[in-house]
Design a protein around this motif. Structure first.
Motif, PDB file in Angstrom:
ATOM      1  N   ARG A 158     -10.060   6.976   9.743  1.00  0.00           N
ATOM      2  CA  ARG A 158      -8.862   6.135   9.687  1.00  0.00           C
ATOM      3  C   ARG A 158      -9.032   4.871  10.535  1.00  0.00           C
ATOM      4  O   ARG A 158      -8.586   3.789  10.145  1.00  0.00           O
ATOM      5  CB  ARG A 158      -7.634   6.930  10.144  1.00  0.00           C
ATOM      6  N   LEU A 161     -11.365   2.638   8.573  1.00  0.00           N
ATOM      7  CA  LEU A 161     -10.690   2.150   7.375  1.00  0.00           C
ATOM      8  C   LEU A 161      -9.838   0.930   7.708  1.00  0.00           C
ATOM      9  O   LEU A 161      -9.821  -0.055   6.952  1.00  0.00           O
ATOM     10  CB  LEU A 161      -9.823   3.256   6.784  1.00  0.00           C
ATOM     11  N   ALA A 188      -7.123   2.687   0.978  1.00  0.00           N
ATOM     12  CA  ALA A 188      -6.195   1.720   1.567  1.00  0.00           C
ATOM     13  C   ALA A 188      -6.169   0.464   0.709  1.00  0.00           C
ATOM     14  O   ALA A 188      -7.211  -0.130   0.444  1.00  0.00           O
ATOM     15  CB  ALA A 188      -6.611   1.374   2.999  1.00  0.00           C
ATOM     16  N   PRO A 195      -2.645   4.748   4.217  1.00  0.00           N
ATOM     17  CA  PRO A 195      -3.677   5.086   3.233  1.00  0.00           C
ATOM     18  C   PRO A 195      -3.332   6.337   2.438  1.00  0.00           C
ATOM     19  O   PRO A 195      -2.631   7.230   2.915  1.00  0.00           O
ATOM     20  CB  PRO A 195      -4.928   5.293   4.086  1.00  0.00           C
TER      21      PRO A 195
END
Length: 266
Positions: A158, A161, A188, A195
């Motif tokens: 995450r 991302l 995303a 996301p």
């Protein structure tokens, strides 16, 4: 109307990855496949032996020949290999502006052999990424793009991302390199939204050659047939899961064999 799909990538003589996998995927998902070759790769299921890059000017000539004559509904980009080829592809895309562009940032083969020169990573990140709609890195590729250590869990995914999506396109960060009973991917669309988490059961097979090529080309093939990226990605993951589940029905090579692109038809 049957969509026309263009892959820009390198070759695989054993047919499991690269342009050969892309064309099989395009056909399996009901689209017409076209190809522009960026490099001739001497490889098999055990590894890469040699790469012969195609001159950048000839890559551009191939692209112009297609775009001058054929309606291109979506583009999938795979192995580019060199900075010159990366710039050439970016130049044509900037001029032609196809509706959908999916970039699989092919950097390292399943065998560990490098497929993108280290000095081409900057060109990929700064010149090409702003021109694509969706990029589909796995965890090693994401780390390479960002210049950071590879994520080892979903929290790390995450964090990376968020950094990747700031580079421009939507991002599908693939978590297949993690361990566990499922393979989590994170999609995303931009830097502001939450996301989308997509998962699939981890399938016990060593025949995973070309999975990245197959997934990205499936997404490209399905995007003109779906209402948005989330639907295209979800259906592409289902297609890949089926191809992986049937991979052991094939007997191709003694290393990481290919997935079964036509498992629903054979």
């Amino acid at each position: 109307m049957i969509a026309n799909l263009l892959t820009i990538a390198g070759t695989d003589p054993t047919g499991g990855a690269g342009i050969q996998a892309d064309l099989k995927t395009f056909s399996a998902l009901g689209t017409y496949g076209m190809s522009v070759v960026t490099g001739l790769v001497a490889q098999n299921t055990r590894g890469v032996r040699e790469i012969h890059p195609v001159p950048a000017a000839f890559v551009a000539a191939q692209l112009d020949a297609v775009f001058d004559d054929v309606r291109v509904d979506a583009v999938k980009i795979g192995m580019l290999g060199t900075p010159d080829v990366t710039r050439a592809v970016a130049g044509v895309l900037a001029a032609r502006r196809p509706p959908y562009v999916v970039l699989d940032p092919v950097m390292v083969a399943k065998s560990g052999d490098r497929l993108l020169a280290a000095d081409a990573v900057r060109e990929l990140r700064e010149v090409l990424l702003p021109l694509v709609d969706l990029v589909t890195p796995n965890l090693p590729e994401a780390a390479d793009l960002l210049g950071v250590p590879e994520a080892v869990d979903e929290d790390g995914m995450r964090e990376q991302l968020a950094d990747l999506v700031r580079l421009g396109p939507a991002v599908l960060l693939k978590g297949g390199h993690l361990t566990g009973p499922e393979c989590p991917d994170l999609l995303a669309m931009d830097a502001t939204g939450e996301p989308v988490r997509l998962t699939a059961p981890r399938i016990p097979t060593r025949n995973t050659h070309g999975t990245g090529c197959t997934l990205s080309s499936a997404i490209a093939a399905l995007r003109p047939q779906r209402s948005g990226w989330p639907d295209a990605v979800a259906d592409a993951k289902r297609y890949l899961s089926g191809a992986l589940a049937a991979a052991d029905r094939l007997n191709v090579g003694s290393g990481h064999g290919p997935v079964h692109h036509f498992s629903d038809w054979w």
